[in-house]
Design a protein around this motif. Structure first.
Motif, PDB file in Angstrom:
ATOM      1  N   VAL A  88      18.685  -1.100  -4.825  1.00  0.00           N
ATOM      2  CA  VAL A  88      17.623  -0.206  -3.601  1.00  0.00           C
ATOM      3  C   VAL A  88      17.069   0.846  -4.280  1.00  0.00           C
ATOM      4  CG1 VAL A  88      16.811   0.084  -1.790  1.00  0.00           C
ATOM      5  CG2 VAL A  88      19.853  -1.509  -2.442  1.00  0.00           C
ATOM      6  N   LEU A  89      15.459   0.518  -4.250  1.00  0.00           N
ATOM      7  CA  LEU A  89      14.805   2.197  -4.192  1.00  0.00           C
ATOM      8  C   LEU A  89      14.025   2.321  -2.740  1.00  0.00           C
ATOM      9  CD1 LEU A  89      12.877   3.947  -6.233  1.00  0.00           C
ATOM     10  CD2 LEU A  89      11.626   2.363  -5.643  1.00  0.00           C
ATOM     11  N   VAL A  90      14.399   3.309  -2.375  1.00  0.00           N
ATOM     12  CA  VAL A  90      14.015   4.200  -1.706  1.00  0.00           C
ATOM     13  C   VAL A  90      12.224   5.389  -1.646  1.00  0.00           C
ATOM     14  CG1 VAL A  90      14.254   5.504   0.925  1.00  0.00           C
ATOM     15  CG2 VAL A  90      15.779   4.341  -0.121  1.00  0.00           C
ATOM     16  N   LEU A  91      11.081   4.883  -1.119  1.00  0.00           N
ATOM     17  CA  LEU A  91      10.091   5.245  -1.352  1.00  0.00           C
ATOM     18  C   LEU A  91       9.686   6.294  -0.239  1.00  0.00           C
ATOM     19  CD1 LEU A  91       8.383   2.413  -2.988  1.00  0.00           C
ATOM     20  CD2 LEU A  91       9.201   4.030  -4.388  1.00  0.00           C
ATOM     21  N   GLU A  92       9.511   7.641  -0.138  1.00  0.00           N
ATOM     22  CA  GLU A  92       9.225   8.673   0.822  1.00  0.00           C
ATOM     23  C   GLU A  92       8.128   9.006   0.766  1.00  0.00           C
ATOM     24  OE1 GLU A  92      10.344   9.504   3.809  1.00  0.00           O
ATOM     25  OE2 GLU A  92       8.096  10.827   3.708  1.00  0.00           O
TER      26      GLU A  92
END
Ligand SMILES: Cc1cc2nc3c(=O)[nH]c(=O)nc-3n(C[C@H](O)[C@H](O)[C@H](O)COP(=O)(O)OP(=O)(O)OC[C@H]3O[C@@H](n4cnc5c(N)ncnc54)[C@H](O)[C@@H]3O)c2cc1C
Ligand SMILES: *[C@@H]1O[C@H](CO)[C@@H](O)[C@H](O)[C@H]1NC(C)=O
Length: 612
Positions: A88-92
């Motif tokens: 999973v990639l979380v982008l902030e």
């Protein structure tokens, strides 16, 4: 009728059991708690986890899911999916992970921006188990003193002070002592609290079962036969309080956690849940709020995913069939495409539907209907103050203060929010004061000799709107003067209770709704994203405001799903993961809870035997 109720419940029961037993693998079957490692105090090492800038190279290969926004909702959804062995990639968009759980440090003072205290974290509570599992037990909590809140109503000679104690029975008993003529009202309110807390899973359940079924249960009246919560959620807090008591001070106590909506337009159930949240104790993350994203990120990484910052998502990519297949991230002047079969948006429904979707999809009636159900909530104004003195020297401690000018909350809010821009700073009717450093025992080690205070109140976005196109830290003198008028009044009010603060003040920073826009990506600077009014909690809206969206493979997570709060947004993440995975993770968590309880009982029995 009863036959029908039975049949429907039976079918739901059989269906979910079947789904669970023969459904997909579960993220929470095994207890993943390890003994806590020592706290990471090296800021460089912390930044390596919390401040990894986005580059194309850092995006893991063959992603299983992308999460937009690293608030607790997005991180919970991400960790839940990751624990199935998925990437999973979380982008902030901000320069560090955490959303409302990030902290900022300036001149040696550390402030948390959206976490003052959390409840329901006692041993083996559902919320605690989730927190433990998504951080592998590395996140620790400090239980605050049993006297966690003080409420002051009125000013000058007229003022009354009430204290709120935690405790399964003590909270109620302590209130009764302070309202001897309203014992019955207090008892009734605590009954409402109990029903609200016990039966809220029914409300969340509406978002897990198919929408047609949820609407059928509601419209046929079957839902009301199952539980009173379906009616309670739609009843006004003022109406209920009026039935219980004519004591206006007590009415304030029933609604003191202000969130920008007058009690008249608030749900009685939500207000009851707020007090219930802290009944078994108030807690603070050991090491401050940033410990939350710090430990969840590591779990996401363990399974091959990552959390990248300075990664503003500009668009959700949608194919010709109307299904989401990726996002576009702004990197300098460039737009970088990242693809995954599941896209989770944790940046609120307004950002998602009004900004990230292609215009032709935004215009669709299904999307417009979702937007029409909710509106952006009120903004917040925070004053962060730093002092070169110890808590003892200043006479401060971990008890929070809620202050109200008078005891008519409906009128106070109506009057204040309808003020002209220029009148508002001199007429603030309520505020909240907390001392973050006094709540965290590690603060003395991490920031020796320093203490800090945060004051919070609610404001209209419109008062600040004229500066919306200016850049952060360079908004001009008029903006500075305007926000300082609020800050000075709030600080003066605080000094009435803590007179030693003034001469030790060495740092001050003021956050307005525009600050929320910049650092939290908050649409119109709202403190809790969508307004928490009765329309939002209308029972059919509850059923229709779901994690799945009219765009296939695009899901909504976080505080807009159920409610705000660290716990509320976390449930938004769990509901979202359940829908995106097609597997109700609540059942796994529930079974894990049972298992842990049995284990604890066995351990206690063994210990007792040994002692004999
Ligand atoms: C001042 C304040 C005090 C609070 N105090 C408490 C408290 O004491 N106890 C409690 O339980 N709750 C408290 N809350 C509420 C609680 O913090 C929030 O309800 C909850 O944390 C929201 O979590 P979330 O994941 O839904 O959203 P957020 O934490 O807001 O996360 C959304 C994230 O999305 C990012 N984002 C937005 N747009 C984009 C984009 N285009 N691309 C990439 N990223 C994007 C944002 O930068 C942000 O990091 C407080 C909130 C505030 C503001
Ligand atoms: C903090 O100080 C106030 C005022 O003296 C007191 O009422 C309260 O109980 C104290 N709280 C703690 C946690 O000691």
């Amino acid at each position: 009728m009863w036959l029908l109720v039975f049949l429907v419940s039976f079918l739901i029961g059989v269906g979910t059991t079947f789904w669970y037993l023969f459904g997909r693998q579960s993220p929470f079957t095994v207890d993943s708690v390890r003994d806590p490692e020592p706290m990471e105090l090296d800021q460089k090492k912390r930044d390596k986890v919390l401040k990894q800038g986005f580059t194309r190279e850092k995006v893991p290969q063959s992603l299983d899911a992308i999460v937009i926004g690293s608030g607790i909702g997005g991180m919970t959804a991400a960790a839940t999916i990751a624990k199935l062995g998925k990437r999973v990639l979380v982008l902030e968009q901000h320069d560090q992970a955490g959303g409302c759980c990030h902290t900022f440090t300036e001149k040696g003072f550390e402030f948390d921006v959206g976490l003052h205290y959390i409840g329901q974290l006692h041993e083996n509570s559902f919320f605690r188990i989730v927190m433990d599992q998504i951080t592998e037990g590395q996140l620790q909590f400090v239980e605050l003193d049993k006297h966690f809140d003080t409420i002051i109503i009125g000013t000058g000679e007229e003022q009354r002070k009430y204290t709120i104690y935690m405790g399964k029975t003590e909270m109620e008993e302590h209130l009764k002592k302070q309202f001897p003529n309203d014992v019955k009202a207090v008892e009734e309110f605590f009954k409402i609290m109990k029903i609200s807390a016990r039966k809220t899973p029914f409300l969340a359940g509406l978002k897990l079962i198919p929408q047609w079924l949820a609407l059928f249960l509601l419209r046929s009246g079957i839902a009301d036969l199952l539980s009173p919560v379906f009616r309670l959620i739609g009843s006004s807090a003022t109406e209920v309080a009026d039935i219980l008591t004519s004591n206006k001070d007590l009415q304030i106590i029933f609604a003191y956690f202000f969130y920008g909506v007058p009690p008249r337009d608030s749900s009685s159930l939500i207000n009851a849940l707020l007090l219930h949240h802290y009944k078994r104790g108030a807690y603070y993350p050991r090491g401050g709020a940033s410990e939350i994203p710090f430990h969840i990120t590591k779990v996401i990484q363990k399974y091959g995913g990552n959390v990248l910052v300075r990664a503003p998502v500009t668009r959700v990519l949608v194919d010709s069939k109307g299904a989401a297949y990726g996002v576009s991230v702004k990197k300098g002047q460039e737009e970088v495409e990242v693809r995954a079969p599941i896209i989770i948006s944790n940046c609120g429904i307004f950002n998602t539907f009004k900004r990230l979707l292609p215009p032709e999809i935004q215009a669709k009636p299904e999307i417009q209907k979702r937007l029409d159900m909710m509106k952006p909530g009120q903004g917040s104004l925070l004053v962060f103050s730093g002092f070169d003195a110890t808590a003892e020297e200043l006479g401060i401690n971990s008890t929070n203060l809620w202050l109200f000018n008078n005891n008519d909350m409906d009128a106070m809010m109506d009057d204040f929010f309808s003020l002209e821009k220029d009148e508002a700073p001199d007429n603030i009717p309520m505020m909240f004061i907390t001392f973050p450093s006094a709540k965290d025992p590690t603060s003395k080690i991490r920031h020796p000799g320093k203490t800090c205070m945060t004051i919070m109140t609610m404001v209209n976005y419109e008062w600040f709107e004229e500066w919306k196109d200016t850049t952060v830290k360079k908004r001009g003198d008029d903006y500075m003067d305007y926000k300082m008028r609020f800050a000075n009044n709030l600080f003066d009010w605080a000094c009435m209770y803590f007179p030693k603060l003034r001469e030790k003040l060495v740092f001050q920073e003021v956050a307005t709704p525009l600050t929320n826009v910049h650092f939290l990506g908050a649409y119109r600077g709202a403190m809790y994203s969508a307004e928490h009014n009765l329309e939002r909690f209308h029972i059919e809206v509850m059923a229709k405001n779901r994690c799945d969206t009219p765009v296939k493979n695009l899901f909504i997570s976080g505080q807009d799903v159920f409610s705000c709060g660290i716990a509320g947004a976390l449930h938004g993440g769990l509901l979202c993961a359940s829908i995106a995975l097609g597997h109700i993770v609540y059942i796994d968590l529930f079974l894990l809870k049972k298992k842990l309880k049995r284990r604890k009982a066995r351990e206690m029995a063994a210990l007792a035997k040994k002692l004999q």
